[in-house]
Design an enzyme around this catalytic site. Structure first.
Site, short mmCIF file in Angstrom:
data_model
loop_
_atom_site.label_atom_id
_atom_site.label_comp_id
_atom_site.label_asym_id
_atom_site.label_seq_id
_atom_site.Cartn_x
_atom_site.Cartn_y
_atom_site.Cartn_z
N TYR A 61 13.31 4.61 7.47
CA TYR A 61 13.05 4.02 6.15
C TYR A 61 14.16 3.03 5.81
O TYR A 61 15.34 3.33 6.02
CB TYR A 61 13.02 5.11 5.07
CG TYR A 61 11.62 5.36 4.55
CD1 TYR A 61 10.84 4.32 4.11
CD2 TYR A 61 11.11 6.66 4.51
CE1 TYR A 61 9.56 4.54 3.65
CE2 TYR A 61 9.82 6.88 4.04
CZ TYR A 61 9.04 5.82 3.60
OH TYR A 61 7.79 6.03 3.15
N GLU A 63 14.04 0.60 2.74
CA GLU A 63 13.72 -0.22 1.56
C GLU A 63 14.91 -1.09 1.18
O GLU A 63 16.05 -0.64 1.26
CB GLU A 63 13.37 0.66 0.35
CG GLU A 63 11.94 1.14 0.35
CD GLU A 63 11.85 2.60 0.71
OE1 GLU A 63 12.67 3.05 1.52
OE2 GLU A 63 10.95 3.27 0.16
N ASP A 207 -1.40 -21.11 3.70
CA ASP A 207 -1.59 -19.95 4.58
C ASP A 207 -1.93 -20.52 5.96
O ASP A 207 -3.04 -20.96 6.21
CB ASP A 207 -2.75 -19.11 4.02
CG ASP A 207 -3.10 -17.95 4.92
OD1 ASP A 207 -2.62 -17.89 6.05
OD2 ASP A 207 -3.89 -17.09 4.47
N THR A 233 0.20 -14.77 9.35
CA THR A 233 0.26 -13.54 10.13
C THR A 233 1.09 -13.87 11.37
O THR A 233 1.32 -15.03 11.69
CB THR A 233 -1.14 -13.08 10.57
OG1 THR A 233 -1.82 -14.18 11.17
CG2 THR A 233 -1.94 -12.57 9.39
N LYS A 236 -1.66 -14.01 15.58
CA LYS A 236 -2.74 -14.87 16.05
C LYS A 236 -2.17 -15.83 17.11
O LYS A 236 -1.70 -15.35 18.13
CB LYS A 236 -3.39 -15.58 14.87
CG LYS A 236 -4.03 -14.59 13.87
CD LYS A 236 -4.79 -15.29 12.78
CE LYS A 236 -5.57 -14.33 11.89
NZ LYS A 236 -4.77 -13.80 10.76
N ARG A 242 0.99 -7.33 15.01
CA ARG A 242 0.22 -7.50 13.78
C ARG A 242 1.18 -7.43 12.60
O ARG A 242 1.96 -6.49 12.49
CB ARG A 242 -0.81 -6.38 13.63
CG ARG A 242 -1.77 -6.27 14.78
CD ARG A 242 -2.95 -5.43 14.40
NE ARG A 242 -3.85 -6.23 13.59
CZ ARG A 242 -4.69 -7.14 14.09
NH1 ARG A 242 -4.75 -7.34 15.38
NH2 ARG A 242 -5.47 -7.83 13.30
N1 DSN Z 1 -9.47 -11.51 10.06
C1 DSN Z 1 -8.78 -12.75 10.28
C2 DSN Z 1 -9.60 -13.72 11.05
O1 DSN Z 1 -10.32 -13.27 11.91
O2 DSN Z 1 -9.53 -14.91 10.83
C3 DSN Z 1 -8.32 -13.35 9.03
O3 DSN Z 1 -7.64 -12.42 8.27
#
Ligand code: DSN
Length: 428
Positions: A61, A63, A207, A233, A236, A242
């Site tokens: 933990y 925080e 984003d 994120t 990707k 993730r």
């Molecule tokens: N689920 C993601 C996507 O496939 O683009 C976006 O959050």
């Protein structure tokens, strides 16, 4: 996702203590290994990222922020978080990074509550035109807590019309403009969005979740100089674990950190933060731009092959890692849902997607979204993309022909397994 023999060793204990979950992991590893993963938002992490994630750091933990924690014993996780923050700042040329957001959705929530108040109007890209749930969709917190208005893409060429965005912004006077997409195949002009936001005196949130890896490598112009806050994120095109990442100017640094914790989250996931640090280091290496360039080259090669087979691509092609196929142009009766299922049966994983001017429901759709980040990580190149295009055309020409699908499935398995999930030579 570790090579099968390693996987067996790594999971030996789990096999003894929880055979059901062990079975899930082994079967999923086989699915990933034997199939062709073309979900545009997925990727295969390196063994180093996987090891950092599956580590003792999950026990801790922490925080607060490095050097300012609410718990003792944080001296080692502090090092990991500082490395993650410093590497993110270096990678994207940002002034400040928060690496604690558990996901892209939470990164966006923190950004909203840094820049605006509940009830304020936001202008984002319509979900059915390629936007994202968290950009104002009614079923999401962003559409419930704020008052969304939307821009879309032109129906004839599938591109954002920046004059139209400006017109809507001047008319609606949103308190925040959100740029970024989850199904858009062209370069996004973040400079234009920045100009529009300044004209109405609103902040700009970008984003960049889908394209973060391409931004890091220079294959897509960066939003960082034009936005107040940039979220992404990390899993990707960026090829990390993730999770979420927030970049901002110094002006918003304290507020964004507070919006993540204590406003929205509790303890940060230190194992994931360590894995983010590993991924950022990989993305800073000279090999990463080579990978990212190949992602784009592969998407173009696959798109060109699909066009040769008569498919219509929204916007006519791609500048990035993804393709959006409008099935209405070639297979009027075939829905995205049925196309996805037929391809899945052949070992080719894509997702159904709405297309501009969509008449079918989001559960059915008239399109397919296809992305190349994951297969590029396995070392596949243009010749493999062309073969995949041929298989897709073959399956979708008669999606009910189970004999044909079984034959393609075997060919897919043979090619997939010749590209191991961990082609270490290609790793940094
Ligand atoms: N689920 C993601 C996507 O496939 O683009 C976006 O959050």
């Amino acid at each position: 996702m570790v090579a099968p023999t390693k996987m067996k060793e790594a999971l030996a204990h789990l096999a003894g203590t929880d055979p059901e979950i062990h079975g899930v992991l082994v079967r999923e590893e086989a699915r990933q290994s034997e199939g062709l993963e073309l979900i545009a938002s997925e990727n295969f992490v390196s063994r180093a990222v996987l090891e950092a994630m599956g580590s003792v750091l999950t026990n801790k933990y922490a925080e607060g922020l490095p050097g300012k924690r609410y718990y003792g014993g944080c001296e080692h996780v502090d090092v990991a978080e500082n490395l993650a923050r410093d590497r993110a700042v270096e990678l994207f040329g940002a002034e400040h990074a928060n690496v604690q957001a558990h996901s892209g959705a939470q990164a966006n929530m923190a950004a909203y509550f840094t820049l605006i108040e509940a009830g304020d109007r936001i202008l984002g890209m319509d979900l059915s035109n390629g936007g994202h749930l968290t950009h104002g969709a009614r079923v999401n917190f962003s559409g419930r807590l704020f008052e969304p208005v939307f821009y879309g893409v032109r129906e004839d060429d599938g591109r954002i019309d920046y004059d139209e965005v400006r017109d809507i912004a001047l008319r609606e006077r949103p308190k925040l403009i959100v740029a970024g997409a989850s199904a858009y195949t062209r370069i996004i002009d973040f400079e234009a969005f920045g100009r529009i936001a300044r004209e109405i005196d609103a902040p700009l949130l970008v984003d960049m979740a889908h394209i973060a890896g391409l931004v890091a490598s220079g294959h897509h112009p960066s939003p960082v100089p034009h936005a107040d806050i940039v979220t992404t994120t990390t899993h990707k095109t960026l090829r990390g674990p993730r999770g979420g990442l927030i970049l901002c100017t110094e002006e918003h640094a304290k507020a964004i950190d507070k919006a993540v914790f204590p406003f929205m989250q509790g303890g940060p996931l230190m194992h994931v933060i360590a894995a983010k640090a590993v991924a950022f280091r990989e993305a800073l290496s000279p090999d990463f731009p080579v990978y990212a360039g190949q992602v784009v080259a592969n998407a173009r090669a696959l798109g060109a092959r699909l066009v040769e087979h008569g498919f219509r691509l929204v916007s006519g092609g791609t500048d990035n890692h993804l393709l959006l196929v409008d099935l209405r142009g070639s297979h009027e009766e075939l829905t995205g849902k049925d196309a996805e299922a037929a391809l899945e049966a052949a070992g080719i994983t894509v997702n159904k997607n709405t297309v501009p001017g969509e008449a079918r429901s989001p559960f059915v759709t008239s399109g397919l979204r296809i992305g190349t980040p994951a297969l590029t990580s396995r070392g596949m190149r243009e010749p493999e993309m062309e073969r995949i295009g041929d298989w897709m055309a073959e399956v979708l020409s008669s999606p009910a022909d189970s004999e044909r699908i079984s034959r393609v499935r075997e060919e897919v398995r043979e090619m997939s397994t010749s590209f191991p999930l961990f082609p270490e030579a290609l790793r940094v």
